[in-house]
Design an enzyme around this catalytic site. Sequence first.
Site, PDB file in Angstrom:
ATOM      1  N   GLU A  90       2.214  -2.543  -7.246  1.00 19.52           N
ATOM      2  CA  GLU A  90       3.030  -2.583  -8.467  1.00 19.52           C
ATOM      3  C   GLU A  90       3.578  -1.188  -8.733  1.00 19.52           C
ATOM      4  O   GLU A  90       2.818  -0.226  -8.818  1.00 19.52           O
ATOM      5  CB  GLU A  90       2.197  -3.069  -9.653  1.00 19.52           C
ATOM      6  CG  GLU A  90       2.878  -2.961 -11.006  1.00 19.52           C
ATOM      7  CD  GLU A  90       4.215  -3.685 -11.053  1.00 19.52           C
ATOM      8  OE1 GLU A  90       5.218  -3.050 -11.459  1.00 19.52           O
ATOM      9  OE2 GLU A  90       4.258  -4.878 -10.673  1.00 19.52           O
ATOM     10  N   ASP A 115       5.771   2.003  -4.802  1.00 22.25           N
ATOM     11  CA  ASP A 115       6.830   1.111  -4.348  1.00 22.25           C
ATOM     12  C   ASP A 115       6.342   0.260  -3.174  1.00 22.25           C
ATOM     13  O   ASP A 115       5.640   0.756  -2.278  1.00 22.25           O
ATOM     14  CB  ASP A 115       8.043   1.943  -3.925  1.00 22.25           C
ATOM     15  CG  ASP A 115       9.127   1.098  -3.291  1.00 22.25           C
ATOM     16  OD1 ASP A 115       9.809   0.366  -4.031  1.00 22.25           O
ATOM     17  OD2 ASP A 115       9.282   1.168  -2.058  1.00 22.25           O
ATOM     18  N   ASP A 140       6.773 -11.027  -4.764  1.00 25.30           N
ATOM     19  CA  ASP A 140       7.171 -11.490  -6.096  1.00 25.30           C
ATOM     20  C   ASP A 140       7.675 -10.324  -6.933  1.00 25.30           C
ATOM     21  O   ASP A 140       7.407 -10.222  -8.121  1.00 25.30           O
ATOM     22  CB  ASP A 140       5.991 -12.190  -6.787  1.00 25.30           C
ATOM     23  CG  ASP A 140       6.409 -12.932  -8.052  1.00 25.30           C
ATOM     24  OD1 ASP A 140       7.603 -13.237  -8.192  1.00 25.30           O
ATOM     25  OD2 ASP A 140       5.533 -13.198  -8.900  1.00 25.30           O
TER      26      ASP A 140
END
Length: 305
Positions: free
Chosen positions: A113, A140, A160
């Site tokens: 995240e 990243d 996602d």
Amino acid sequence: MILSIIIRLLLSFRREKILTKQGSKYNSSIIISQCGSKRIMHFNSLLNGSQAQIDLNRIDYPCFDYIQLMITSLIYYPFVLDEKNILIIGLGGGTLARAIRKIYPMSFITIIEIDPLVNEMAQKYFFFQEDSRMKVFLMDGRTFLNNLSNQNHYDIIFLDAYDFNSGLPSHMKTQEFFFEVKNCLNQNGGLLIVNLVCIYKSYLNVRQTINSVFNQTNLITYRSNDFVNMILIASPFIQYTPNINEKTQILNEIKQKLSIDPYSLFKRKEEQSSNKNISAIIYTDNMQCLENEQEMSLTQFISVV
């Protein structure tokens, strides 16, 4: 634009109480709201759709249909998942990660995240917690893949990630990126499961880009019931129609532990787009203007989705 207005008008009928609103380096504002027993995460505006949602009366239930589809997609993994390595790029409220942990308590789950505030909100408002076999790395997603050693491979990769301006972040929808993903999959049967937002014009291009890496015959799609999300499943070793009789254990575990019906979700598999006369391009790193993708018109959306 018309499609976006329709979706946002439908969402606006919900009366949400804002619990907190904070900005970060990566999002102008992250909004946590509540509507009855539902707790919701938004990026930038209440009208921009939801990035996470839980029901406080049953926090283990994955409310989003597309999350349920991503979980059901595990039936395409050819082996038993106990103690396997799973990578999730994009945390959101942590609902996908918690669901996977509940089904497979012995698997190793790595979550990437980029926004520390998203991680903070997931823990504070959505009951997400790391454990000895489930860790969050704040960086990243593509940088993380680039830094992996050649010996580090994942059995399942869930993609996602979301950028408000372009669906998938621009550097995560190119051919080079998906080759990096493919190289990080277990070469004996690794599986990629991607959440794509269908309302962007880039949707078809991203699908075509993934096709170019995994080959069309190895591509499977499921459409969410709100028509906004398309779950794409790719693998060099995928079975287009798995034997349901051989998958009863995982299907029953999903049903019992998460209270969803994977059998009905499985029936929603889309026909492969090779049967459609659809024009699309392959994204590459050297292309310009991959950001700020326009949304489809209502006519385009209906003809494609």
